[in-house]
Design a protein around this motif. Sequence first.
Motif, PDB file in Angstrom:
ATOM      1  N   ARG A  94       0.838  -1.204   0.000  1.00 27.96           N
ATOM      2  CA  ARG A  94       0.000   0.000   0.000  1.00 27.96           C
ATOM      3  C   ARG A  94       0.868   1.248   0.000  1.00 27.96           C
ATOM      4  NH1 ARG A  94      -1.459   2.640   4.867  1.00 27.96           N
ATOM      5  NH2 ARG A  94      -0.217   1.902   6.613  1.00 27.96           N
ATOM      6  N   ILE A  95       0.322   2.294  -0.579  1.00 26.96           N
ATOM      7  CA  ILE A  95       0.986   3.589  -0.606  1.00 26.96           C
ATOM      8  C   ILE A  95       0.624   4.327   0.669  1.00 26.96           C
ATOM      9  CG2 ILE A  95       1.048   5.825  -1.760  1.00 26.96           C
ATOM     10  CD1 ILE A  95       0.683   4.304  -4.404  1.00 26.96           C
ATOM     11  N   LYS A  96       1.653   4.780   1.397  1.00 22.38           N
ATOM     12  CA  LYS A  96       1.425   5.496   2.650  1.00 22.38           C
ATOM     13  C   LYS A  96       1.322   7.003   2.435  1.00 22.38           C
ATOM     14  CE  LYS A  96       3.279   4.176   6.426  1.00 22.38           C
ATOM     15  NZ  LYS A  96       4.086   3.781   7.564  1.00 22.38           N
ATOM     16  N   ASP A  97       2.078   7.524   1.446  1.00 16.00           N
ATOM     17  CA  ASP A  97       2.108   8.959   1.230  1.00 16.00           C
ATOM     18  C   ASP A  97       2.579   9.246  -0.190  1.00 16.00           C
ATOM     19  OD1 ASP A  97       1.898  11.707   2.152  1.00 16.00           O
ATOM     20  OD2 ASP A  97       4.090  11.765   2.102  1.00 16.00           O
ATOM     21  N   ILE A  98       2.044  10.304  -0.784  1.00 17.95           N
ATOM     22  CA  ILE A  98       2.476  10.735  -2.119  1.00 17.95           C
ATOM     23  C   ILE A  98       2.687  12.237  -2.092  1.00 17.95           C
ATOM     24  CG2 ILE A  98       1.868  10.925  -4.562  1.00 17.95           C
ATOM     25  CD1 ILE A  98       0.053   8.535  -4.239  1.00 17.95           C
ATOM     26  N   GLN A  99       3.829  12.684  -2.635  1.00 16.06           N
ATOM     27  CA  GLN A  99       4.089  14.114  -2.783  1.00 16.06           C
ATOM     28  C   GLN A  99       4.436  14.387  -4.236  1.00 16.06           C
ATOM     29  OE1 GLN A  99       7.392  14.863  -0.186  1.00 16.06           O
ATOM     30  NE2 GLN A  99       6.088  15.166   1.603  1.00 16.06           N
ATOM     31  N   GLN A 100       3.833  15.415  -4.783  1.00 19.24           N
ATOM     32  CA  GLN A 100       4.142  15.801  -6.157  1.00 19.24           C
ATOM     33  C   GLN A 100       5.441  16.597  -6.155  1.00 19.24           C
ATOM     34  OE1 GLN A 100       0.916  17.625  -8.285  1.00 19.24           O
ATOM     35  NE2 GLN A 100       2.305  18.609  -9.738  1.00 19.24           N
ATOM     36  N   LEU A 101       6.391  16.199  -7.004  1.00 17.17           N
ATOM     37  CA  LEU A 101       7.674  16.893  -7.084  1.00 17.17           C
ATOM     38  C   LEU A 101       7.713  17.904  -8.224  1.00 17.17           C
ATOM     39  CD1 LEU A 101      10.107  13.913  -6.376  1.00 17.17           C
ATOM     40  CD2 LEU A 101       9.284  15.649  -4.788  1.00 17.17           C
ATOM     41  N   ARG A 102       7.357  17.456  -9.412  1.00 15.07           N
ATOM     42  CA  ARG A 102       7.381  18.353 -10.581  1.00 15.07           C
ATOM     43  C   ARG A 102       6.170  18.112 -11.441  1.00 15.07           C
ATOM     44  NH1 ARG A 102      12.825  16.293 -13.053  1.00 15.07           N
ATOM     45  NH2 ARG A 102      13.114  15.000 -11.283  1.00 15.07           N
TER      46      ARG A 102
END
Length: 102
Positions: A94-102
Motif C-alpha cells: 500500500r501507498i502510505k504517502d504521495i508528494q508531487q515533485l514536478r
Amino acid sequence: MAKRLILSAALMGALLVAPVSAQSFGFGIHFGDQAEDFKPRMAMCYTDRQIREAIAARGYSKIYLNVPDSGVVQVKASRDGVTYLIKFDYCRDRIKDIQQLR
C-alpha cells in the motif's frame, strides 16, 4: 522406512530446540498501538522487482527506488508527465504517502 523415521525425529528435535515466534516464520504478527500495527502484513515482503511491478500496476513509470527502511521504501515515479515521491509499504502493498515533485 527407518531413514524416514530418523529424519522425522531429527526435524522434530530441531523445531523443539529452535526459538520459535510468529515473526520468525514471517507471519507478520506485530503488537503496538498504531492503527497500521493492526493491519495484516504479507507472509513475505516484496523484492525490489515486485515493488516496481506494484507501482507500475498503479499507472506509474520511470520508477526509481531509494533504500528501504522498516518496511517502507521511497519511490520516485512519474505518471501523466508529473513526478511523484511515493512512500510505499512493501510488506502491506500500500501507498502510505504521495508528494508531487514536478
